[in-house]
Design a protein around this motif. Structure first.
Motif, PDB file in Angstrom:
ATOM      1  N   ALA A  48       1.500 -40.576  -4.559  1.00 17.78           N
ATOM      2  CA  ALA A  48       1.932 -40.637  -3.162  1.00 17.78           C
ATOM      3  C   ALA A  48       2.549 -39.309  -2.725  1.00 17.78           C
ATOM      4  O   ALA A  48       2.268 -38.800  -1.628  1.00 17.78           O
ATOM      5  CB  ALA A  48       2.937 -41.772  -2.971  1.00 17.78           C
ATOM      6  N   TRP A  67       2.968 -40.378   6.148  1.00 13.39           N
ATOM      7  CA  TRP A  67       1.929 -40.144   5.145  1.00 13.39           C
ATOM      8  C   TRP A  67       2.275 -40.815   3.820  1.00 13.39           C
ATOM      9  O   TRP A  67       1.415 -41.404   3.170  1.00 13.39           O
ATOM     10  CB  TRP A  67       1.738 -38.640   4.925  1.00 13.39           C
ATOM     11  N   PHE A  89       1.916 -44.574   4.087  1.00 14.48           N
ATOM     12  CA  PHE A  89       0.495 -44.893   4.276  1.00 14.48           C
ATOM     13  C   PHE A  89      -0.224 -44.920   2.928  1.00 14.48           C
ATOM     14  O   PHE A  89      -0.973 -45.854   2.625  1.00 14.48           O
ATOM     15  CB  PHE A  89      -0.164 -43.859   5.187  1.00 14.48           C
ATOM     16  N   TRP A  90       0.026 -43.895   2.098  1.00 11.00           N
ATOM     17  CA  TRP A  90      -0.631 -43.845   0.793  1.00 11.00           C
ATOM     18  C   TRP A  90      -0.131 -44.975  -0.115  1.00 11.00           C
ATOM     19  O   TRP A  90      -0.932 -45.587  -0.833  1.00 11.00           O
ATOM     20  CB  TRP A  90      -0.379 -42.490   0.127  1.00 11.00           C
ATOM     21  N   PHE A 101       0.946 -48.012   0.635  1.00 14.32           N
ATOM     22  CA  PHE A 101       0.430 -49.338   0.980  1.00 14.32           C
ATOM     23  C   PHE A 101      -1.097 -49.380   0.993  1.00 14.32           C
ATOM     24  O   PHE A 101      -1.689 -50.394   0.619  1.00 14.32           O
ATOM     25  CB  PHE A 101       0.991 -49.781   2.338  1.00 14.32           C
ATOM     26  N   TYR A 102      -1.726 -48.281   1.366  1.00 12.96           N
ATOM     27  CA  TYR A 102      -3.183 -48.260   1.407  1.00 12.96           C
ATOM     28  C   TYR A 102      -3.769 -48.282   0.005  1.00 12.96           C
ATOM     29  O   TYR A 102      -4.737 -48.982  -0.283  1.00 12.96           O
ATOM     30  CB  TYR A 102      -3.676 -47.018   2.152  1.00 12.96           C
ATOM     31  N   ASN A 103      -3.159 -47.517  -0.898  1.00 12.63           N
ATOM     32  CA  ASN A 103      -3.677 -47.401  -2.263  1.00 12.63           C
ATOM     33  C   ASN A 103      -2.969 -48.342  -3.240  1.00 12.63           C
ATOM     34  O   ASN A 103      -3.313 -48.365  -4.419  1.00 12.63           O
ATOM     35  CB  ASN A 103      -3.525 -45.949  -2.742  1.00 12.63           C
ATOM     36  N   LYS A 104      -1.964 -49.059  -2.717  1.00 15.68           N
ATOM     37  CA  LYS A 104      -1.164 -49.961  -3.564  1.00 15.68           C
ATOM     38  C   LYS A 104      -0.602 -49.229  -4.778  1.00 15.68           C
ATOM     39  O   LYS A 104      -0.579 -49.753  -5.905  1.00 15.68           O
ATOM     40  CB  LYS A 104      -1.997 -51.166  -3.988  1.00 15.68           C
ATOM     41  N   ASP A 105      -0.161 -47.999  -4.529  1.00 14.20           N
ATOM     42  CA  ASP A 105       0.427 -47.166  -5.582  1.00 14.20           C
ATOM     43  C   ASP A 105       1.935 -47.129  -5.358  1.00 14.20           C
ATOM     44  O   ASP A 105       2.448 -46.373  -4.544  1.00 14.20           O
ATOM     45  CB  ASP A 105      -0.160 -45.748  -5.509  1.00 14.20           C
ATOM     46  N   TYR A 106       2.659 -47.990  -6.088  1.00 15.42           N
ATOM     47  CA  TYR A 106       4.088 -48.145  -5.852  1.00 15.42           C
ATOM     48  C   TYR A 106       4.946 -47.354  -6.826  1.00 15.42           C
ATOM     49  O   TYR A 106       6.160 -47.554  -6.899  1.00 15.42           O
ATOM     50  CB  TYR A 106       4.456 -49.638  -5.928  1.00 15.42           C
TER      51      TYR A 106
END
Length: 590
Positions: A162, A531, A534-535, A537-542
């Motif tokens: 992210a 940005w 967005f990344w 939640f869009y990529n589900k990278d927590y």
């Protein structure tokens, strides 16, 4: 196993051949040669056919679909076919004078009027120290990982996906916006001599120059920057000598000045708040210093040339910024109306000091230097943005087509996007171009602060990963002279600069607080926040950051025979230790 061996073996020749030798390795077929950079076989089909074929893509080989996003990005970056054709002289001149532009020659005028001469010196010294620490950290990373996209890719490798997404787009947007702004500045600079010709005509001329240079790829960029930077360096050295003469009363109209202007009107124009306000201008003037790291992937031998180039940054900061701006502050009072009442070269304190001394002809020479500096930064903006856009595609942060790199190592789609955005320069002929470009500047105003802070953070994470994984700095061919302490200082100072800019943006000097003035300084921050989430939640990278034990510190490393590397480093240290003190001192700083 070397990086080149990851390609399909049937398409390649012995990779032990040095990539720096010319197209001398021939086959039985006289029309077949080996590209010294990619090591692929090529057929000589004649100049025009070779030129047309050079725009075709170069296959990067098969990539394991089971790799994670970060592993895939690291592997693609390591395999990038960007040409390693920059020589040591190119890299050193890029480091010394590559980013010297309107921020120093013109922007220092508004900084002088806002903060006073003492504020200018304080801000540039602190920012300069931070920049030296940053470039040293970047040098260590780039020599260990000389991969395409360079430091924008390190954020993904060492911090998180992210944060890497945010910083890569932040850096790309910074350079995309710089190109049209610099082209407009170039047309304004021409007005110093002739204001009757439409600005669009001059913009077209400078735009065509930038296009032509970038058609020649990294070699064209390197040669152009070598010439531009050399002229800028000579001009600043000349001004330093002239500034001393002017201060001592050597000009036709001048008497002895000394430190009179530090007494009246004074050393500070707005106290501590004035110092804080000057930081954003000083940061803008240093923007682009990190380009020597971006060029590492396209350098013949980064292990030899990059350490020297990073050390040259010290001399650039000390000589070309601190000394020249100290002389400017001594020779021009901060309340001179021309500092804020004009644009372009007319507002340059360098030009004003020469005019005040009554020297004819030289103001035009200095204006020509400003024009060269502006064209240089415009050229660098295409280089920086195109390589960053290609890196975005490699990391999955942009459409895959953006990573298109042809057989001559040109990131064509990235160059095309940069040049397309550059067409905004024709707003120079619009009656409302000031408003448009103020908001464009707001998009990238604080971008460099985040970029530099992230470089230092990546260096800290790299060192931590080495420690946790049981590795040491003895396997590095170059280590930062400032070490971990320097990177900590870099992160801290960048945070303090952001806090100072928030204060000045919220409560501008001499003006009431208003949303417009705030967002024209701080617009970059909310965009980065958008940005980032967005990344996430869009990529589900927590993942907020990668764990030190999980950081990849091997993919893309140029030296893989660690024992041989350690032996070479030990021999180099022993050789240096045998030399006299003055030689060791020279090598430490150069």
């Amino acid at each position: 196993m070397s990086i080149e061996k990851t390609y399909d073996e049937k398409d390649m020749v012995d990779t032990s051949v040095s990539p720096v030798q010319d197209y001398s390795l021939k086959h039985d077929d006289a029309n077949v040669y080996v590209d010294p950079y990619t090591q692929f076989e090529k057929e000589d089909k004649g100049f025009f056919r070779n030129f047309a074929d050079s725009f075709k893509p170069l296959d990067l080989g098969e990539i394991d679909p089971n790799l994670s996003g970060v592993e895939r990005a690291n592997l693609i970056a390591a395999r990038s076919p960007l040409k390693r054709s920059l020589k040591s002289r190119h890299l050193q001149m890029i480091a010394i004078g590559g980013s010297i532009g309107a921020g120093l020659f013109v922007g220092s005028g508004s900084a002088l009027a806002t903060g006073g001469p003492a504020a200018v010196v304080i801000a540039w010294i602190l920012t300069g120290i931070m920049m030296y620490c940053t470039v040293q950290a970047l040098g260590e990373l780039c020599i260990a990982f000389p991969v395409a996209g360079s430091f924008v890719q390190y954020n993904t490798r060492f911090i998180s996906g992210a944060w890497g997404f945010c910083m890569a787009w932040n850096y790309a947007l910074q350079w995309l916006v710089v190109l049209p702004m610099e082209l407009v500045t170039a047309s304004i600079t021409i007005d110093y001599w002739n204001s009757e010709i439409n600005s669009a005509a001059w913009v077209t001329l400078f735009y065509a120059l930038v296009v032509c240079i970038n058609l020649f790829g990294v070699k064209g960029y390197g040669e152009a920057e070598f010439i531009f930077a050399l002229l800028k360096v000579l001009a600043i050295i000349g001004y330093i000598i002239l500034g001393i003469v002017i201060n001592c009363g050597g000009g036709p109209k001048g008497g002895y000045i000394g430190g009179a202007y530090w007494q009246e009107p004074g050393a500070f124009a707005a106290g501590f708040k004035g110092v804080c306000a000057v930081f954003v201008t000083s940061a803008f003037s240093f923007a682009g210093t990190e380009l020597c790291g971006l060029a590492a992937a396209e350098t013949e031998n980064p292990r030899k040339s990059l350490p020297s180039a990073t050390k040259q940054v010290f001399w650039r900061i000390a000589l070309f910024y601190i000394i020249s701006l100290t002389l400017v502050g001594l020779n021009v009072p901060y309340n001179d109306e021309r500092l804020l009442g004009n644009s372009g070269a007319a507002a340059s304190p360098f030009v004003i000091s020469i005019q005040n001394a009554g020297i004819r002809g030289l103001p035009s020479v200095m204006n020509a230097v400003i024009l060269i500096a502006v064209c240089s930064v415009a050229n660098s903006s295409v280089y920086g943005s195109s390589r960053t856009i290609a890196s975005l595609a490699d990391q999955g942060f942009a459409p895959r087509i953006c990573g298109y790199i042809d057989r001559e190592g040109r990131p064509l789609v990235g160059v095309g996007i940069s040049l397309f955005i550059g067409l905004l320069c024709y707003l120079a002929a619009s009656a409302h171009h000031d408003d448009v470009f103020n908001w464009m500047l707001a998009l990238s105003g604080l971008s460099s602060i985040f970029t530099w802070g992230s470089i230092c953070a990546c260096h800290l994470r790299f060192r931590r990963a080495l420690q946790v994984q049981g590795r040491g700095t003895d396997e590095l061919s170059f280590t930062s002279q400032c070490g971990v302490i320097g990177s900590c200082f870099g992160v801290l100072l960048n945070c303090l600069i952001l806090m100072a800019q928030f204060w000045v943006a919220l409560f501008p000097i001499g003006k009431p607080a208003n949303p417009t003035s705030f967002f024209q300084v701080f617009l970059c921050v909310p965009i980065l926040i958008i940005w980032y989430f967005f990344w996430v939640f869009y990529n589900k990278d927590y993942k907020f950051f990668l764990r030190s034990k999980d950081i990849d510190i091997d993919t893309g490393r140029r030296e893989v025979d660690l024992e041989l590397l350690k032996q070479e480093i030990a021999e180099e240290k022993a050789f240096l230790k045998s030399k006299p003190f003055y030689y060791r001192l020279y090598k430490f700083w150069c």
